[in-house]
Design an enzyme around this catalytic site. Sequence first.
Site, PDB file in Angstrom:
ATOM      1  N   GLU A   1      -8.003  -4.692  -1.020  1.00 36.68           N
ATOM      2  CA  GLU A   1      -8.315  -5.380  -2.181  1.00 36.68           C
ATOM      3  C   GLU A   1      -8.421  -6.974  -2.213  1.00 36.68           C
ATOM      4  O   GLU A   1      -9.266  -7.660  -2.466  1.00 36.68           O
ATOM      5  CB  GLU A   1      -7.605  -5.007  -3.599  1.00 36.68           C
ATOM      6  CG  GLU A   1      -8.013  -3.611  -3.908  1.00 36.68           C
ATOM      7  CD  GLU A   1      -7.238  -2.460  -3.384  1.00 36.68           C
ATOM      8  OE1 GLU A   1      -6.421  -2.827  -2.695  1.00 36.68           O
ATOM      9  OE2 GLU A   1      -7.438  -1.296  -3.661  1.00 36.68           O
TER      10      GLU A   1
ATOM     11  N   HIS B   1       0.979  -1.122  -0.097  1.00 37.69           N
ATOM     12  CA  HIS B   1       0.147  -0.071  -0.010  1.00 37.69           C
ATOM     13  C   HIS B   1       0.693   1.289  -0.105  1.00 37.69           C
ATOM     14  O   HIS B   1       1.951   1.185   0.541  1.00 37.69           O
ATOM     15  CB  HIS B   1      -0.902   0.124   1.283  1.00 37.69           C
ATOM     16  CG  HIS B   1      -2.121   1.001   1.150  1.00 37.69           C
ATOM     17  ND1 HIS B   1      -1.923   2.333   1.385  1.00 37.69           N
ATOM     18  CD2 HIS B   1      -3.108   1.010   0.619  1.00 37.69           C
ATOM     19  CE1 HIS B   1      -2.949   3.041   1.323  1.00 37.69           C
ATOM     20  NE2 HIS B   1      -3.803   2.118   0.711  1.00 37.69           N
TER      21      HIS B   1
END
Length: 380
Positions: free
Chosen positions: A320, A267
């Site tokens: 996700e 991330h």
Amino acid sequence: MSTTINVPPGLRNVVVTETTLGDVRGDEGFYHYREYSAIDLAKSKTLEDVWYLMFEGHLPTAAERARFVAELAPLRVLPDEVSAVLPAIATAGATFNPLAGLRTALSLLAAVRGLPKLWDVDQARRKADAMLVCAVTPTILAALYRLREGQQPLEPRADLSAAENWLYLVTGAEPTAVHAAAIEHYLVSTVDHGFNASTFTARVIASTGADVVAAVAGAIGAFSGPLHGGAPDRALASLDEIGTPDRIDDWVRAKVSAGDRIMGFGHAVYRTEDPRSLMLRDIARGIGGDLVDFATTVEQRIVDVLAELKPGRNLYANVEFYAGVVMELCGIPRAMFTPTFAVSRIIGWSANILEQSTDPKIIRPAATYVGLQPPVPVPS
């Protein structure tokens, strides 16, 4: 004489404005909406509650919530002029592209409803327009999917919550309480997440004084990229590609060796585990099944192998990875994973648009020119 300030690529860690909507504290693995932990809100409040919080600045009382829900119900219904063109939008092209279809339908909605420029109206009208856009978006996306599948779109139901309506409109069946709660947790947790690419895009467009749909359409365009909102289905596709536990390590090593990105891991902000991923993993485990068992095994092995191959990088599963697992478990088709993300994030975009619209200054950064130095004679 103007002063040029050199900034890092991607504007990383560059502060561009002030906001009261929320923040992401990546080193701590924490993010919040206004003064509340976003994860705490996801676990205890409805999407309507958080929608109200983002638009109005406080959580609703019971009476305020009832009025808000009643206001939303008629806004979910599509105008006839928009419904009429959805079949053409849904079936255009060889590949189904729901986010592109959403941009097109919303642009028509803006014309049909005569949405004014943000610059020309007060905050009450801006908020009303934003409410309309957020409310109608799930109806449009679900209708596009069903039309593409050769099915008739369904009308939104006033007796269902926002999360329940989404599942009903997409699947055609009233959801179970377990599935509705799982999707509601996911939707609340993805309403907003700092100044990501799509949110920043929305604010740049809002700063010009354009209408709400113009700003939202720009955000949708940014969101459609696989490095932003388009990864939940790709992360789940990785599980399909791996297939069995004995193939995990070789698959990861091959990806890293080829320089490929492992979707669902890493991330831009978090240096710890993504708090959204942790919550969604718990939700998936609560539902259970072979997919969940395999996903948790894959997650741990990928984290371990990445730690070996990329020491010091702290690469963990992001939102996700388990978002795809939870949506699969709840019966949402993979083509609608990213649209599900958009159903919640449009609320965050709109809150940012409303906040930006109160600032009269346009966002106008600069770039450093690195081409050939002028003036070069123009060839004859």
